[in-house]
Design a protein around this motif. Structure first.
Motif, short mmCIF file in Angstrom:
data_model
loop_
_atom_site.label_atom_id
_atom_site.label_comp_id
_atom_site.label_asym_id
_atom_site.label_seq_id
_atom_site.Cartn_x
_atom_site.Cartn_y
_atom_site.Cartn_z
N TRP A 182 2.11 -9.70 6.28
CA TRP A 182 2.16 -9.27 4.88
C TRP A 182 3.11 -8.10 4.76
CZ3 TRP A 182 -3.84 -8.90 3.91
CH2 TRP A 182 -4.36 -10.20 3.93
N ALA A 231 -7.48 -2.90 14.41
CA ALA A 231 -7.92 -4.24 14.02
C ALA A 231 -9.26 -4.19 13.29
CB ALA A 231 -8.02 -5.13 15.26
N VAL A 266 -8.88 -2.72 9.80
CA VAL A 266 -8.35 -3.71 8.87
C VAL A 266 -9.45 -4.69 8.45
CG1 VAL A 266 -6.81 -5.68 8.76
CG2 VAL A 266 -5.98 -3.54 9.66
N ILE A 309 -7.10 -11.27 11.59
CA ILE A 309 -6.71 -10.51 10.40
C ILE A 309 -5.53 -9.61 10.71
CG2 ILE A 309 -7.48 -8.83 8.71
CD1 ILE A 309 -10.05 -10.04 8.59
N LEU A 310 -5.53 -9.06 11.91
CA LEU A 310 -4.41 -8.20 12.28
C LEU A 310 -3.12 -8.98 12.25
CD1 LEU A 310 -4.33 -5.22 13.20
CD2 LEU A 310 -4.08 -6.05 15.52
N GLN A 315 4.04 7.81 -6.51
CA GLN A 315 3.49 7.42 -5.21
C GLN A 315 4.55 6.76 -4.35
OE1 GLN A 315 0.30 8.05 -3.97
NE2 GLN A 315 1.36 7.41 -2.12
N ASP A 316 5.39 5.94 -4.97
CA ASP A 316 6.45 5.28 -4.19
C ASP A 316 7.34 6.32 -3.53
OD1 ASP A 316 6.89 2.47 -6.44
OD2 ASP A 316 5.70 2.71 -4.61
N GLY A 364 2.84 -1.08 -3.07
CA GLY A 364 2.11 0.04 -3.68
C GLY A 364 0.92 0.38 -2.82
N PHE A 365 -0.27 0.34 -3.41
CA PHE A 365 -1.46 0.61 -2.63
C PHE A 365 -2.07 -0.66 -2.08
CE2 PHE A 365 -1.62 4.87 -2.54
CZ PHE A 365 -1.84 5.53 -3.72
N ARG A 369 12.00 -5.92 11.27
CA ARG A 369 12.25 -4.48 11.25
C ARG A 369 12.12 -3.88 12.64
NH1 ARG A 369 8.98 -0.67 7.56
NH2 ARG A 369 10.25 0.90 8.57
N ARG A 383 3.72 -4.29 2.37
CA ARG A 383 3.05 -3.31 1.53
C ARG A 383 3.55 -3.44 0.11
NH1 ARG A 383 4.80 2.24 3.19
NH2 ARG A 383 6.81 1.49 2.45
N GLU A 438 7.59 8.38 4.98
CA GLU A 438 8.09 7.46 6.00
C GLU A 438 9.41 7.97 6.58
OE1 GLU A 438 8.00 3.62 4.46
OE2 GLU A 438 8.20 2.67 6.42
N ARG A 465 -9.03 7.30 -0.17
CA ARG A 465 -8.80 5.94 -0.64
C ARG A 465 -9.41 4.95 0.32
NH1 ARG A 465 -3.35 4.81 -0.59
NH2 ARG A 465 -4.11 2.73 -1.07
N MET A 468 -2.22 -9.66 8.72
CA MET A 468 -1.70 -8.49 8.04
C MET A 468 -0.28 -8.16 8.49
SD MET A 468 -3.42 -4.88 7.26
CE MET A 468 -4.28 -5.56 5.90
N ASN A 514 1.60 2.23 5.53
CA ASN A 514 2.15 0.88 5.65
C ASN A 514 1.32 0.11 6.67
OD1 ASN A 514 3.70 -1.39 5.75
ND2 ASN A 514 5.65 -0.31 5.99
N TRP A 515 0.14 -0.35 6.22
CA TRP A 515 -0.76 -1.03 7.12
C TRP A 515 -0.14 -2.26 7.78
CZ3 TRP A 515 -6.66 -0.86 6.30
CH2 TRP A 515 -7.03 0.44 5.94
N ARG A 554 -10.87 -5.15 4.65
CA ARG A 554 -10.74 -6.41 3.95
C ARG A 554 -12.10 -6.93 3.50
NH1 ARG A 554 -6.43 -6.93 1.66
NH2 ARG A 554 -6.69 -9.16 1.41
N THR A 560 5.53 7.94 -0.57
CA THR A 560 5.48 7.09 0.61
C THR A 560 6.85 7.02 1.26
OG1 THR A 560 3.87 5.81 -0.62
CG2 THR A 560 4.66 4.90 1.46
#
Lengths: 311, 373, 270
Positions: free
Chosen positions: A63, C126, C129, A56-57, B356-357, A67-68, A81, A65, B364, B89, A60, A277-278, C133, B360
């Protein structure tokens, strides 16, 4: 061998039962299957705890981000990046530097101690070992905080030196700096250095050293020819035990590092906090892991080469 | 694997005797905690949980709550509003949380909170109306999302004896190169970025523009080498100012008030560009496990007793108009407060809700700047 | 093996420099740790040097601070559960690894040992996450799971040598005498590996008790002791009570170790 006896035993105890199911028949025959069955709870935990989270890591990290939530279209943009924005590599380098220096410092400082207990302590070795590891029964956090007190502006070192008259104004670099982080890490992980090195030194066959003496080697030569090389496994183990966890440490930098002492661990943790930013956090974790693996491999390779040369 | 052998040998060889030792230790710890079993039963599940800023987890503002419920509520503390929101959250459930007005609409948007029935808050009628009528606060049926509690300023606390003022008090004080490595700041973007905006002369209306980000980033980068440390912990800043480790720091009202009470020569600056001002209050979680006691927390916080403490000891404004009756005018003047919040709030730069944007992006950027980039 | 029977034959002359070094080393090692009890009797909230007077009031306050005891209790609960489960799993795994020919054994061992060679933060992240999920709320259970992952390698590393060094012919003999697998395990294997089991229990408990990183990422509403301490470190109102608690734990460890040494000398082999 043990297993054939055991299977005979099982056969004996199973014999009275007329119907053995297909499954137990397979079990009876396959040692590997039996072994794995025994391991199954452990493997279940491993799967849930290590394998699946890692998948999963990795997922992820691909992926982004949104929004939420997450935009699950697979992309390598996070990895891109890490290369394009200099901050990440800089933090990684800084983390490896800090951990590296701390590791070297710890090993250098603790080796004589391990040597002392292995060779010069004849009674109550156990007590010495316990003495050396007892401080680590206190909370890691509090030990870090204790260093904050020692290194602080009005801390022990500064007040002490000023009282003696060695300095006029407090030393500012002691706290909120990389130096502070290195000192604290070295102290906090000392036990992990001493024990493996001690075990290695303890295992050295003293007769080898006697033989060397008999053959005319002085103490220094003895040390470099015999003691040091034979204790290398312990030193290597110690290096790993200190270097790897400390690269990911974020407590010590957070409390003592100041703006210049932040390490990659802090930044990863921030991705899961305010920066939100997970995916980036996942990416950084994987990058960190890969780098550690690379460094470890290089290190092992070099030491093996060195050992071959010595042997 | 050699490492494993080492570890194994270490543990095995060393611990064959330590085994006994540590067995006793573990037993000792276990027995030490057994008598506490009884105390735990009467536990934490019963009292409401108050999720708040460091410094607010004190009995002094919970006298009415204690009188009614016999004990203090449970506390959980955070250092920055964003940290709190992220935690909730992530599933952290509390009864009452303590956000500020700039964050309130975003908190409402998460859907984690429940409008507050003003009728159930004791003393709500005495709350200063302008504090209630904040943008985004009105909920259906005359309820509100956030009950205002405290208001105040973020400004510069500085040592009057160590900091040589050149001209008027100004935000430039925290950018003064003469005092490099002797300046401090709260680490959260929620305060620092906005102060940077004031210094950079960016109007709050324009915060969400790229131009604003460029200007404020430049200003923050300029400041970074001068800052000894960024921290979420006001006590660290207070101690540093008290010892002289820092000569000026960006703090809230309470730091200056507390230091003065300790006899340290400090002043809470009134910068010529204007201070940063804010109102904070209480919101109730929609899954609050103890809703009745949650109302007790809110009522306790807006009570006059708590207000008196907040004003006199911390130097913050309170939302209950009657609290100000308890404080003599000279003291109010000394603290730089007024009965009418508007006097103070609009004299400074009042924080406002952002998207919210933006939050963030701001966080950051700021974290990168703090790390040195 | 090392000449443990002949400890004194090799180095007869004590090395003064090394002795002094050892003493200084111990002092430097202990001083930061001793600050904890020192400031727990300090008559001020702020941890600042020099001390402002001696008081025992923080210990008194400790009894009243429910949150501290709750956190301690949570840590002990999690620690005990994790210790027991990881030791059981470790025992089973060690037995399987040493007694059976498993294909992919070294890969398996490597996997189990992974948490030792990967920074804790990565595992914390990990698992966080994964939990999020899967929609699993964070709680002491998630913390327990995290600790289990981290403690399992220690359990296996402790027990593996025990199983390896243990002559399998004992088990065979028992089997030959008619005992089945289970019984053999209890009557023959287990007593032999018992010291390893105890060591594993203690090691894993200690690990879990002081573990912070996994707890940081995986804690829900109930904090473990390190999490609680972290909260107090940042906002030092209740901090001295935390110092008091830590001092108590340190003090108890000292005493117990001292007693164990005495008792140990009376019969256990070195």
């Amino acid at each position: 061998m043990a297993d054939t006896s055991l299977s005979q035993a099982e056969a004996r105890s199973e014999a009275p039962r007329p119907k053995t199911s297909w499954f137990s028949a397979v079990l009876y025959k396959s040692e590997a299957l039996r072994g794995y069955l025994l391991m199954s709870p452990t493997m279940l935990i491993l799967t849930i705890g290590i394998i699946i989270p890692f998948f999963i890591l990795v997922a992820m990290s691909l992926w982004t981000r949104d929004g939420f939530g997450f935009d699950t279209t697979l992309t390598l943009s996070n990895y891109a990046r890490t290369q394009s924005e200099p901050i990440f590599n800089a933090l990684l380098q800084r983390s490896f530097w800090i951990s590296g220096v701390a590791t070297v410092a710890t090993i250098l400082v603790c080796y004589p101690m391990a040597y002392y207990v292995a060779f010069h302590v004849h009674r109550n070795k156990m007590m010495w070992i316990i003495l050396m590891t007892l401080p680590f029964w206190t909370s890691y956090l509090l030990r870090v905080f204790a260093w904050k007190v020692i290194l602080g502006y009005e801390g022990v070192i500064n007040s002490g030196f000023m009282a003696i008259g060695w300095i006029e104004a407090p030393l500012e670099f002691l706290l909120y700096s990389q130096t502070a982080v290195i000192i604290t890490l070295a102290h906090a992980w000392a036990a992990f250095a001493i024990l493996p090195m001690y075990v290695s030194l303890e295992k050295i066959d003293k007769s080898l050293l006697e033989a060397a003496t008999d053959l005319g080697d002085g103490p220094v030569a003895r040390f470099f020819r015999i003691t040091l090389p034979l204790s290398m496994p312990g030193v290597i183990a110690a290096s790993f035990l200190i270097f790897i966890p400390t690269t990911g440490d974020y407590i010590t930098p957070a409390l003592l590092g100041g703006p210049d002492g932040a390490m990659i661990g802090n930044f990863i943790q921030l991705q899961f906090g305010p920066v939100n930013n997970w995916p980036m956090g996942a990416t950084l974790s994987i990058v960190l892991m890969l780098w550690i693996a690379a460094i470890a491999l290089v290190f092992l390779f070099l030491t093996r080469k060195a050992q071959e040369k010595i042997a | 694997m050699d490492v494993v052998d080492q570890l194994g040998a270490v543990r095995e060889g060393k611990l064959s005797r330590r085994a006994f030792t540590k067995a006793l230790l573990a037993a000792g710890v276990a027995t030490a905690t057994v008598p506490l079993g009884a105390r735990q039963a009467r536990a934490t599940g019963d009292q409401a949980t108050y999720f708040t800023w460091g410094g607010y987890d004190i009995p002094d503002i919970f006298q009415p709550y204690q009188a009614k419920n016999g004990e203090l509520p449970n506390f959980s503390v955070f250092g920055a509003s964003e940290e709190a929101l992220t935690k909730m959250r992530g599933g952290f459930v509390v009864d009452v949380a303590h956000p500020c007005n700039s964050g309130m609409p975003r908190w409402v948007q998460t859907g984690l909170f429940h409008p507050i029935d003003t009728g159930r808050v004791e003393g709500f009628g005495d709350i200063i109306p302008s504090l209630v009528d904040l943008p985004g606060n009105a909920a259906d049926g005359g309820n509100v999302w956030m009950v205002p509690f405290d208001w105040g300023q973020t400004s510069v606390t500085y040592r009057t004896d160590l900091f040589e003022l050149e001209g008027e008090e100004s935000w430039d004080m925290l950018w003064d190169k003469r005092y490099a490595n002797k300046l401090g700041s709260l680490g959260s973007g929620g305060d620092a970025w906005w102060c940077g905006a004031i210094k950079a002369g960016v109007n709050f209306d324009d915060l969400d523009t790229d131009d604003a980000f460029t200007k404020i980033s430049a200003v923050m980068r300029e400041q970074r080498p001068l800052i000894r440390t960024y921290t979420d912990d006001t006590t660290t800043l207070q101690q540093a100012l008290a010892s002289g480790e820092m000569v000026a720091a960006m703090t809230w009202n309470d730091s200056a008030t507390l230091l003065k009470a300790e006899g340290v020569p400090v002043k809470f600056a009134a910068p010529k560009e204007g201070a940063l001002t804010w109102v904070c209050g209480l919101m109730m979680h929609k899954d609050a496990p103890n809703p009745d006691r949650a109302y007790d927390i809110i009522s306790s916080l807006v009570s006059v007793e708590s207000g008196k403490f907040l004003i006199d000891d911390y130097g913050y404004g309170h939302s209950n108009a009657k609290s100000f009756d308890e404080i003599p005018d000279e003291r109010l003047a000394e603290l730089g407060l007024s009965r009418n919040p508007d006097d103070i709030l609009s004299a400074g730069h009042f924080q406002r809700p952002m998207s919210q944007d933006w939050e963030t992006r701001m966080n950051e950027t700021f974290e990168q700047i703090k790390a040195g980039f | 093996m090392s000449s443990r029977t002949d400890p004194g034959t090799y180095i007869k002359r004590p090395n003064r420099a090394l002795q002094i070094y050892a003493v200084i080393f111990l002092i430097v090692l202990y001083v930061p740790v001793l600050f904890i009890p020192l400031f727990s009797i300090n008559d001020a909230i702020h941890v600042k040097f020099p001390i402002e007077g001696v008081t025992l009031r923080w210990y008194g306050e400790l009894w009243a601070r429910d949150a501290v005891w709750t956190a301690l209790f949570n840590s002990v609960k999690v620690g005990l559960v994790v210790a027991v489960i990881s030791t059981i799993l470790g025992t089973v795994a060690a037995r399987a690894i040493t007694r059976y020919r498993l294909p992919g054994k070294s890969a398996l061992v490597t996997f189990i040992m992974m948490p030792l060679v990967i920074p804790g933060i990565i595992f914390g992240v990990a698992l966080l996450v994964l939990m999020s999920r899967m929609g699993v709320p964070l709680s002491l259970y998630t913390v327990g799971l995290g600790h289990l992952i981290v403690c399992l390698p220690f359990a296996v590393a402790t027990l593996l040598p025990r199983f390896e060094g243990f002559d399998p012919s004992m088990e065979e003999a028992s089997a030959d005498l008619g005992e089945n697998g289970w019984w053999t395990f209890w009557r023959v294997t287990f007593p032999m590996v018992f010291p390893g089991v105890v060591a594993s229990l203690l090691l894993t408990f200690t690990n879990s008790f002081d573990e912070f990183i996994m707890a940081f990422f995986l804690t829900g509403t109930d904090p473990t002791l390190p999490m609680y301490i972290w909260g107090q470190l940042r906002f030092p109102q209740e901090f001295p009570s935390v110092l008091a608690l830590s001092s108590l734990i340190l003090f108890i460890s000292f005493i117990l170790v001292f007693i164990a040494q005495r008792v140990g000398r009376m019969g256990l082999d070195d």
